[in-house]
Write a protein that holds these residues in place. Sequence first.
Motif, PDB file in Angstrom:
ATOM      1  N   VAL A  96     -71.075   4.850  11.391  1.00  0.00           N
ATOM      2  CA  VAL A  96     -71.601   3.968  10.502  1.00  0.00           C
ATOM      3  C   VAL A  96     -70.838   2.660  10.604  1.00  0.00           C
ATOM      4  O   VAL A  96     -69.617   2.693  10.629  1.00  0.00           O
ATOM      5  CB  VAL A  96     -71.606   4.486   8.949  1.00  0.00           C
ATOM      6  CG1 VAL A  96     -72.095   3.229   7.939  1.00  0.00           C
ATOM      7  CG2 VAL A  96     -72.427   5.762   8.966  1.00  0.00           C
ATOM      8  N   PRO A  97     -71.592   1.694  11.035  1.00  0.00           N
ATOM      9  CA  PRO A  97     -70.538   0.145  11.255  1.00  0.00           C
ATOM     10  C   PRO A  97     -70.454  -0.334   9.871  1.00  0.00           C
ATOM     11  O   PRO A  97     -71.010   0.099   8.843  1.00  0.00           O
ATOM     12  CB  PRO A  97     -71.783  -0.443  11.804  1.00  0.00           C
ATOM     13  CG  PRO A  97     -73.053  -0.050  11.450  1.00  0.00           C
ATOM     14  CD  PRO A  97     -72.985   1.418  11.119  1.00  0.00           C
ATOM     15  N   PRO A  98     -69.408  -0.957   9.720  1.00  0.00           N
ATOM     16  CA  PRO A  98     -68.694  -1.186   8.276  1.00  0.00           C
ATOM     17  C   PRO A  98     -69.447  -2.698   8.100  1.00  0.00           C
ATOM     18  O   PRO A  98     -69.893  -3.460   8.852  1.00  0.00           O
ATOM     19  CB  PRO A  98     -67.087  -1.417   8.650  1.00  0.00           C
ATOM     20  CG  PRO A  98     -67.171  -1.686  10.009  1.00  0.00           C
ATOM     21  CD  PRO A  98     -68.087  -1.029  10.692  1.00  0.00           C
ATOM     22  N   PRO A 119     -66.393   5.926  12.375  1.00  0.00           N
ATOM     23  CA  PRO A 119     -65.097   6.081  11.767  1.00  0.00           C
ATOM     24  C   PRO A 119     -64.548   4.739  11.364  1.00  0.00           C
ATOM     25  O   PRO A 119     -65.141   3.568  11.366  1.00  0.00           O
ATOM     26  CB  PRO A 119     -64.130   6.403  13.067  1.00  0.00           C
ATOM     27  CG  PRO A 119     -65.055   5.805  14.318  1.00  0.00           C
ATOM     28  CD  PRO A 119     -66.451   5.963  13.815  1.00  0.00           C
ATOM     29  N   PRO A 120     -63.299   4.816  10.718  1.00  0.00           N
ATOM     30  CA  PRO A 120     -62.717   3.482  10.276  1.00  0.00           C
ATOM     31  C   PRO A 120     -62.506   2.417  11.099  1.00  0.00           C
ATOM     32  O   PRO A 120     -62.267   2.594  12.249  1.00  0.00           O
ATOM     33  CB  PRO A 120     -61.172   3.975   9.453  1.00  0.00           C
ATOM     34  CG  PRO A 120     -61.342   5.343   9.418  1.00  0.00           C
ATOM     35  CD  PRO A 120     -62.261   5.914  10.490  1.00  0.00           C
ATOM     36  N   ALA A 121     -62.803   1.378  10.701  1.00  0.00           N
ATOM     37  CA  ALA A 121     -62.494   0.184  11.511  1.00  0.00           C
ATOM     38  C   ALA A 121     -61.111  -0.197  11.620  1.00  0.00           C
ATOM     39  O   ALA A 121     -60.269   0.040  10.822  1.00  0.00           O
ATOM     40  CB  ALA A 121     -63.403  -1.118  11.180  1.00  0.00           C
ATOM     41  N   ASP A 122     -60.670  -0.948  12.754  1.00  0.00           N
ATOM     42  CA  ASP A 122     -59.440  -1.389  13.139  1.00  0.00           C
ATOM     43  C   ASP A 122     -59.383  -3.001  12.910  1.00  0.00           C
ATOM     44  O   ASP A 122     -60.591  -3.912  13.010  1.00  0.00           O
ATOM     45  CB  ASP A 122     -58.947  -1.105  14.439  1.00  0.00           C
ATOM     46  CG  ASP A 122     -58.673   0.199  14.760  1.00  0.00           C
ATOM     47  OD1 ASP A 122     -58.186   0.902  13.855  1.00  0.00           O
ATOM     48  OD2 ASP A 122     -59.175   0.625  15.718  1.00  0.00           O
ATOM     49  N   ILE A 123     -58.393  -3.513  11.888  1.00  0.00           N
ATOM     50  CA  ILE A 123     -58.302  -4.855  11.559  1.00  0.00           C
ATOM     51  C   ILE A 123     -57.030  -5.476  12.029  1.00  0.00           C
ATOM     52  O   ILE A 123     -55.989  -4.681  11.770  1.00  0.00           O
ATOM     53  CB  ILE A 123     -58.366  -5.191  10.063  1.00  0.00           C
ATOM     54  CG1 ILE A 123     -59.694  -4.556   9.621  1.00  0.00           C
ATOM     55  CG2 ILE A 123     -58.131  -6.301   9.554  1.00  0.00           C
ATOM     56  CD1 ILE A 123     -59.614  -4.382   7.776  1.00  0.00           C
ATOM     57  N   THR A 145     -62.836   2.734   3.911  1.00  0.00           N
ATOM     58  CA  THR A 145     -62.970   1.176   3.605  1.00  0.00           C
ATOM     59  C   THR A 145     -61.505   0.861   4.011  1.00  0.00           C
ATOM     60  O   THR A 145     -60.523   1.322   3.613  1.00  0.00           O
ATOM     61  CB  THR A 145     -63.307   0.702   2.180  1.00  0.00           C
ATOM     62  OG1 THR A 145     -64.854   0.850   2.020  1.00  0.00           O
ATOM     63  CG2 THR A 145     -63.013  -0.678   2.006  1.00  0.00           C
ATOM     64  N   ARG A 146     -61.238  -0.033   4.839  1.00  0.00           N
ATOM     65  CA  ARG A 146     -60.029  -0.757   5.143  1.00  0.00           C
ATOM     66  C   ARG A 146     -59.904  -2.193   4.860  1.00  0.00           C
ATOM     67  O   ARG A 146     -60.794  -3.003   4.947  1.00  0.00           O
ATOM     68  CB  ARG A 146     -59.693  -0.661   6.748  1.00  0.00           C
ATOM     69  CG  ARG A 146     -59.407   0.612   7.112  1.00  0.00           C
ATOM     70  CD  ARG A 146     -58.382   0.703   8.407  1.00  0.00           C
ATOM     71  NE  ARG A 146     -57.740   1.970   8.660  1.00  0.00           N
ATOM     72  CZ  ARG A 146     -57.844   2.498   9.971  1.00  0.00           C
ATOM     73  NH1 ARG A 146     -58.561   1.866  10.976  1.00  0.00           N
ATOM     74  NH2 ARG A 146     -57.449   3.845  10.076  1.00  0.00           N
ATOM     75  N   VAL A 147     -58.884  -2.468   4.172  1.00  0.00           N
ATOM     76  CA  VAL A 147     -58.491  -3.701   3.409  1.00  0.00           C
ATOM     77  C   VAL A 147     -57.203  -4.105   4.124  1.00  0.00           C
ATOM     78  O   VAL A 147     -56.238  -3.452   3.931  1.00  0.00           O
ATOM     79  CB  VAL A 147     -58.733  -3.913   2.244  1.00  0.00           C
ATOM     80  CG1 VAL A 147     -58.331  -5.192   1.591  1.00  0.00           C
ATOM     81  CG2 VAL A 147     -59.842  -3.156   1.583  1.00  0.00           C
ATOM     82  N   SER A 148     -57.168  -5.588   4.752  1.00  0.00           N
ATOM     83  CA  SER A 148     -56.085  -6.039   5.229  1.00  0.00           C
ATOM     84  C   SER A 148     -55.489  -7.450   4.708  1.00  0.00           C
ATOM     85  O   SER A 148     -56.697  -8.059   4.532  1.00  0.00           O
ATOM     86  CB  SER A 148     -56.146  -6.128   6.822  1.00  0.00           C
ATOM     87  OG  SER A 148     -54.881  -6.632   7.212  1.00  0.00           O
ATOM     88  N   TYR A 149     -54.657  -7.651   4.178  1.00  0.00           N
ATOM     89  CA  TYR A 149     -54.103  -8.627   3.530  1.00  0.00           C
ATOM     90  C   TYR A 149     -53.137  -9.450   4.649  1.00  0.00           C
ATOM     91  O   TYR A 149     -52.060  -8.982   4.991  1.00  0.00           O
ATOM     92  CB  TYR A 149     -53.475  -8.277   2.112  1.00  0.00           C
ATOM     93  CG  TYR A 149     -54.066  -7.520   1.412  1.00  0.00           C
ATOM     94  CD1 TYR A 149     -54.869  -7.939   0.243  1.00  0.00           C
ATOM     95  CD2 TYR A 149     -54.073  -5.970   1.526  1.00  0.00           C
ATOM     96  CE1 TYR A 149     -55.623  -7.113  -0.489  1.00  0.00           C
ATOM     97  CE2 TYR A 149     -54.665  -5.248   0.638  1.00  0.00           C
ATOM     98  CZ  TYR A 149     -55.570  -5.668  -0.387  1.00  0.00           C
ATOM     99  OH  TYR A 149     -56.327  -4.924  -1.312  1.00  0.00           O
ATOM    100  N   THR A 161     -57.336 -15.845  11.831  1.00  0.00           N
ATOM    101  CA  THR A 161     -58.526 -15.165  12.375  1.00  0.00           C
ATOM    102  C   THR A 161     -58.376 -13.613  12.213  1.00  0.00           C
ATOM    103  O   THR A 161     -57.450 -13.079  12.338  1.00  0.00           O
ATOM    104  CB  THR A 161     -58.931 -15.296  13.930  1.00  0.00           C
ATOM    105  OG1 THR A 161     -58.923 -16.470  14.108  1.00  0.00           O
ATOM    106  CG2 THR A 161     -60.034 -14.742  14.250  1.00  0.00           C
ATOM    107  N   CYS A 162     -59.632 -13.025  11.616  1.00  0.00           N
ATOM    108  CA  CYS A 162     -59.808 -11.710  11.461  1.00  0.00           C
ATOM    109  C   CYS A 162     -60.440 -10.962  12.439  1.00  0.00           C
ATOM    110  O   CYS A 162     -61.603 -11.213  12.423  1.00  0.00           O
ATOM    111  CB  CYS A 162     -60.017 -11.504   9.790  1.00  0.00           C
ATOM    112  SG  CYS A 162     -60.722  -9.544   9.504  1.00  0.00           S
ATOM    113  N   LEU A 163     -59.955 -10.019  13.013  1.00  0.00           N
ATOM    114  CA  LEU A 163     -60.601  -9.322  14.237  1.00  0.00           C
ATOM    115  C   LEU A 163     -60.854  -7.745  13.708  1.00  0.00           C
ATOM    116  O   LEU A 163     -59.998  -7.243  13.585  1.00  0.00           O
ATOM    117  CB  LEU A 163     -59.896  -9.512  15.247  1.00  0.00           C
ATOM    118  CG  LEU A 163     -60.444  -8.552  16.552  1.00  0.00           C
ATOM    119  CD1 LEU A 163     -61.835  -9.109  16.921  1.00  0.00           C
ATOM    120  CD2 LEU A 163     -59.648  -8.760  17.880  1.00  0.00           C
ATOM    121  N   VAL A 164     -62.248  -7.557  13.560  1.00  0.00           N
ATOM    122  CA  VAL A 164     -62.533  -6.246  13.063  1.00  0.00           C
ATOM    123  C   VAL A 164     -63.471  -5.588  14.277  1.00  0.00           C
ATOM    124  O   VAL A 164     -64.118  -5.945  14.941  1.00  0.00           O
ATOM    125  CB  VAL A 164     -63.574  -6.286  11.945  1.00  0.00           C
ATOM    126  CG1 VAL A 164     -63.991  -4.721  11.411  1.00  0.00           C
ATOM    127  CG2 VAL A 164     -62.841  -6.767  10.735  1.00  0.00           C
TER     128      VAL A 164
END
Length: 175
Positions: A96-98, A119-123, A145-149, A161-164
């Motif tokens: 499943v794509p996020p 699977p979980p995405a990498d950020i 769900t992954r959240v990056s700050y 730039t956020c790269l997922v």
Amino acid sequence: AGHEAVLSCPSTSEVPLLMVTWKSSCSTCCLLSYRRDHNQTSRRNCSERITWKYSPVSDPVLRIYPVNLGDEGNYTCEIANREGNFHFSSSLTVIVPPTVTLTQDKSRVAVCQASAGKPPADISWIPASNHSSEEEFHHPNGTVTRVSYFGWPSSSFPSVTCLVTHPVMNQTLVM
């Protein structure tokens, strides 16, 4: 998820099949079968999404459309012909794509979120920073769900730039 899953049942010989059955790993799950001598297809606990892709006589391929997370598991194809009984197993994993968002809050923090991926995405962040942190939330349906700050100490807001990265997509968001 949402696309077509196709599971093949290899032909064992040139001898015509007498019967073919597809079943999933749980006892209450779908069972789809075809008996050539009666030209009869039977279904037990199968939704309309699960069917033959082609004719079971010529090519007993199982089609699941649209596939969803509940379809994950092991599937077995059993073929009977004059030469014997043959079993083939397939394992179905649903990806499943996020959903990806990038926002900024009042305390000088950029928030990149990849929601409900499997699977979980990498950020990652460009430029890389010692001022970033990450959280992960596991959902009952198996998605994550992954959240990056990304924080910065000065009052000026840098360009970030956020790269997922995910097996079915790459997405870049710039703030």
